[in-house]
Design an enzyme around this catalytic site. Structure first.
Site, mmCIF file in Angstrom:
data_model
loop_
_atom_site.group_PDB
_atom_site.id
_atom_site.type_symbol
_atom_site.label_atom_id
_atom_site.label_comp_id
_atom_site.label_asym_id
_atom_site.label_seq_id
_atom_site.Cartn_x
_atom_site.Cartn_y
_atom_site.Cartn_z
ATOM 1 N N HIS A 279 0.829 -1.219 0.000
ATOM 2 C CA HIS A 279 0.000 0.000 0.000
ATOM 3 C C HIS A 279 0.857 1.260 0.000
ATOM 4 O O HIS A 279 1.823 1.383 0.745
ATOM 5 C CB HIS A 279 -1.024 0.000 1.138
ATOM 6 N N ASP A 291 6.356 0.678 6.567
ATOM 7 C CA ASP A 291 4.901 0.496 6.397
ATOM 8 C C ASP A 291 4.334 1.590 5.508
ATOM 9 O O ASP A 291 3.943 2.639 6.010
ATOM 10 C CB ASP A 291 4.226 0.505 7.775
ATOM 11 N N GLU A 325 -4.814 1.934 2.643
ATOM 12 C CA GLU A 325 -4.937 0.751 3.510
ATOM 13 C C GLU A 325 -5.118 1.167 4.956
ATOM 14 O O GLU A 325 -5.897 0.572 5.697
ATOM 15 C CB GLU A 325 -3.688 -0.136 3.374
ATOM 16 N N GLU A 326 -4.378 2.200 5.371
ATOM 17 C CA GLU A 326 -4.305 2.525 6.805
ATOM 18 C C GLU A 326 -5.624 2.977 7.416
ATOM 19 O O GLU A 326 -5.939 2.602 8.534
ATOM 20 C CB GLU A 326 -3.230 3.596 7.045
ATOM 21 N N ASP A 353 3.440 -6.401 3.259
ATOM 22 C CA ASP A 353 3.040 -5.326 4.167
ATOM 23 C C ASP A 353 3.394 -5.698 5.605
ATOM 24 O O ASP A 353 2.606 -5.517 6.523
ATOM 25 C CB ASP A 353 1.532 -5.040 4.018
ATOM 26 N N HIS A 423 3.944 2.682 12.451
ATOM 27 C CA HIS A 423 3.048 3.840 12.688
ATOM 28 C C HIS A 423 3.651 4.921 13.584
ATOM 29 O O HIS A 423 2.922 5.702 14.192
ATOM 30 C CB HIS A 423 1.706 3.405 13.308
HETATM 31 ZN ZN ZN Z 1 0.842 -1.445 6.323
#
Ligand code: ZN
Length: 458
Positions: A279, A291, A325-326, A353, A423
């Site tokens: 993503h 990520d 995606e998030e 991912d 994140h």
């Molecule tokens: Zn991810």
């Protein structure tokens, strides 16, 4: 005699193709490790563009950049697939402190959870009630929760070897904590960051209010693991302490964005589509290098390696860089809906991912027959220290493609360090190891090669 000759012929053919596969995998790994592109692409995506939250200017820059790079690979077709995405903006940097006595304060690192509402403009100050789970919250009941800040402090379970399992075991605090606490009249929510080590980085991630009306929603933030430990120990000394936090985040109307797609047309079975992807969006605190910048450049590299090694695929191989995606999965849903509407036949999809760390293998979501077939290729991967072939999940973005025929797969890198960065503001390019990233890309390309060559079972 004739039967014996046939068996000898069959063995010869098998040995020949085994040798051919060994040679092709070696070519793929050599090309990725000696003249790979993935690291350079990621360097640009991380350092020149940065965090790519859906609906942001950076996300649009990433769409343009990756499309341009795919255009330069000489694929048969490259295009953008429009998709409407949510737009949430963090606003000014969050601020928080613990007040143990009037005027006696200690600042702690926090960040708003994605999708959260803002605090009142002057911030929010209240007593704190610490819980370890949603069940504990429900057991306590509204009278002890009303007007307070609920502090969810269940750590990730350290004795699980796969850290994604540990993450799965406590992410409900982040995704549903604010919604559940609001139902009991809480004023706000603070969640311990999903991180196994003790440090000062708060880790964001989506929180979901479900069908709560706008005026019932309460602000939610993550606190660093060190901050959580401090708050918990101060609470045992002084249960009447107060917590203050201020955040100015805001949700806007949906905006137009894109999935970025490129393909090599199959020479024998062009109607059978193999997807490889990651993503393109990320959270906004770091650069989204692990990520999921890593998964995007590895997926682009798969198509480049196929061309670079001179392999002519029988089936159509498509790279898809999914948007959102998030905080919405809109890109994954849109891609699957359009594929279905067009009657496209997807036989295989692979997602990366789980970070750009040393690859260990794959997880497969498919029939036992297809799994047994793929497991038969395991020995080809042994020289590259790839050993993990298991049945289980695959990837969020490719999930909507699921039906009873497709084989879904997820690259499984070593997971021990992933949640140090996930994140958070330290998910930056310097946390990427070039060789680990390239080994991942080669491992993915090798699997795509084998699936393309031998096909899947219906
Ligand atoms: Zn991810």
């Amino acid at each position: 005699m004739r039967k014996l000759l046939f068996i000898i012929l069959l063995i010869t053919v098998n040995v020949f193709s085994q040798n051919e596969d060994e040679k092709q995998l070696k070519k793929i790994y050599d090309a990725s490790l000696t003249k790979g592109q993935s690291y350079e692409w990621l360097k640009y995506l991380s350092n020149q563009i940065g965090g790519r939250l859906s609906g942001s200017l950076n996300a649009e820059k990433a769409v343009k950049y990756t499309k341009k790079q795919l255009d330069s690979l000489g694929l048969d077709r490259v295009w953008l697939q429009p998709v409407m995405v949510p737009k949430w903006v963090r606003g000014t940097a969050e601020f928080a402190y613990i007040e143990t006595a009037p005027g006696v304060t200690t600042n702690v690192p926090i960040c708003a959870l994605g999708g959260s509402v803002a605090t009142p403009s002057g911030g929010l100050k209240a007593n704190v009630i610490e819980v370890k789970s949603l069940d504990e919250l429900a057991a306590i009941g509204p009278e002890k929760i009303e007007g307070k800040i609920v502090f969810f402090n269940r750590p990730m379970q350290a004795d699980l070897i796969n850290t994604f399992q540990a993450y799965g075991g406590c992410v409900d605090q982040r995704s549903s904590g604010a919604r559940e606490a609001a139902k009991f009249g809480a004023a706000g929510v603070i969640v311990r960051s999903m991180n196994l080590r003790l440090d000062d980085f708060p880790h964001t991630g989506g929180t979901n209010y479900g069908d709560l009306q706008l005026d019932q929603r309460i602000p939610a933030a993550a606190i660093s693991t060190n901050g959580a430990e401090l708050l918990s120990s101060l609470l045992t000394l002084n249960p009447d302490l107060q917590f203050y936090f201020k955040q100015t985040c805001r949700q806007f109307d949906d905006v137009l964005s894109y999935n970025v797609i490129g393909e090599i047309k199959g020479s024998e079975f062009p109607d059978e589509v193999l997807v490889v992807g990651g993503h393109l969006d990320s959270w906004d605190l770091g650069d989204g290098s692990h990520d999921d910048g890593a998964g995007c450049v590895q997926s682009m590299e798969v198509l480049r390696l196929i061309k670079e090694t001179g392999y002519q695929p029988k089936r159509t191989i498509r790279v898809v860089l999914f948007m959102n995606e998030e905080n919405g999965l809109r890109g994954g849903r849109k891609y699957a809906a359009e594929a279905k509407a067009k009657g496209e036949r997807h036989v295989f999809a692979l997602e990366s991912d789980s970070g750009g760390f040393t690859p260990r293998g794959f997880s497969f979501d498919c029939s036992d027959e297809n799994f047994a077939r793929i497991e038969g290729w395991k020995s080809l991967f042994e020289p590259y220290l790839i050993h993990l072939f298991e049945q289980g999940g695959s990837g969020a973005d490719i999930g909507p493609l699921k039906d009873d025929q497709i084989v879904l797969a997820g690259l499984r890198p070593d997971s021990q360090r992933y949640f140090d960065y996930h994140h958070a503001e330290n998910d930056t390019f310097d946390a990427i190891n070039k060789r680990e990233l390239e080994l991942g890309a080669a491992t993915m390309a090798s699997l795509i090669y084998l699936v393309d060559k031998y096909g899947t079972l219906k």
